[in-house]
Design an enzyme around this catalytic site. Sequence first.
Site, PDB file in Angstrom:
ATOM      1  N   ASP A  38     -24.581  52.642  -6.014  1.00  0.00           N
ATOM      2  CA  ASP A  38     -23.330  53.082  -5.386  1.00  0.00           C
ATOM      3  C   ASP A  38     -23.246  52.576  -3.943  1.00  0.00           C
ATOM      4  O   ASP A  38     -22.207  52.069  -3.506  1.00  0.00           O
ATOM      5  CB  ASP A  38     -23.257  54.609  -5.421  1.00  0.00           C
ATOM      6  CG  ASP A  38     -22.069  55.152  -4.655  1.00  0.00           C
ATOM      7  OD1 ASP A  38     -20.923  54.957  -5.100  1.00  0.00           O
ATOM      8  OD2 ASP A  38     -22.279  55.756  -3.593  1.00  0.00           O
ATOM      9  N   ASN A 107     -21.282  55.493 -13.967  1.00  0.00           N
ATOM     10  CA  ASN A 107     -22.618  55.751 -13.426  1.00  0.00           C
ATOM     11  C   ASN A 107     -23.624  54.712 -13.913  1.00  0.00           C
ATOM     12  O   ASN A 107     -24.486  54.264 -13.147  1.00  0.00           O
ATOM     13  CB  ASN A 107     -23.093  57.151 -13.830  1.00  0.00           C
ATOM     14  CG  ASN A 107     -22.307  58.255 -13.136  1.00  0.00           C
ATOM     15  OD1 ASN A 107     -21.588  58.006 -12.173  1.00  0.00           O
ATOM     16  ND2 ASN A 107     -22.423  59.467 -13.636  1.00  0.00           N
ATOM     17  N   GLU A 110     -23.168  51.492 -11.939  1.00  0.00           N
ATOM     18  CA  GLU A 110     -23.786  51.582 -10.618  1.00  0.00           C
ATOM     19  C   GLU A 110     -25.308  51.505 -10.723  1.00  0.00           C
ATOM     20  O   GLU A 110     -25.967  50.884  -9.880  1.00  0.00           O
ATOM     21  CB  GLU A 110     -23.371  52.886  -9.942  1.00  0.00           C
ATOM     22  CG  GLU A 110     -21.909  52.896  -9.506  1.00  0.00           C
ATOM     23  CD  GLU A 110     -21.479  54.206  -8.890  1.00  0.00           C
ATOM     24  OE1 GLU A 110     -20.521  54.200  -8.098  1.00  0.00           O
ATOM     25  OE2 GLU A 110     -22.096  55.249  -9.201  1.00  0.00           O
TER      26      GLU A 110
END
Length: 227
Positions: A38, A107, A110
């Site tokens: 991220d 997610n 990332e």
Amino acid sequence: MLQKNIGYRFNHLDFLYQSLTHRSTNLSHNERLEFLGDSILNLIISKFLYDEFLSKNEGEMSRTRSNLVKEGTLSDIANQLGIGSFINLGLGEIKNHGFLKRSILSNALEAIIGAIFLDSGSNIKTIENVIMNWYRNHADLINLSRDEKDPKTKLQEHLQKFHLPLPKYELLKSVGYDHEKQFTIVCKVFGFRKSDHFITIGTGKKYKEAEKLAAKHMFDKIVNYHF
């Protein structure tokens, strides 16, 4: 196959495997890699906006970055790369079709960024090339990031300013299998003095993407038209 889609071949497959392992498995999962990825993604996109959009101020770049790194955008890229079918899920998430959930897909993407960064020896240039290739292959994201407003909204507001009818959008065709469909949308605008109507076409891998591109082409076409 997945490594080819991602555009990076891992030296240590353990990094890739962990990046694709959801916490529901009760195994060594991807949350720490997600945290790292991220931060790296925000850095890469920030640098891209800083280099590409010299006239944007901090607030404008922040809003554009938010659009480019939001959950929906990342899950769209993850779907384009075919990541969903490779995610390791626990039984509960399998039953709930977790591989389709935006949060899990974004997610995982990332986490893959974090995994590539570590696998490449923390080579920022390597992961920058990988990420920007993803976004260039998802070209509408880069093109549409140049405008703060949605192209359909810009077109509608422009027409309303001159008291003209709202644009009409029609599906011209859709081709390909479900996971790789290509949509072609026609945008029509009526009410001009010198012409009955204008027509533009947009093509994209999602219906809304095609609509937005058709609207963008229309706005560019009529913005200097004298009503």
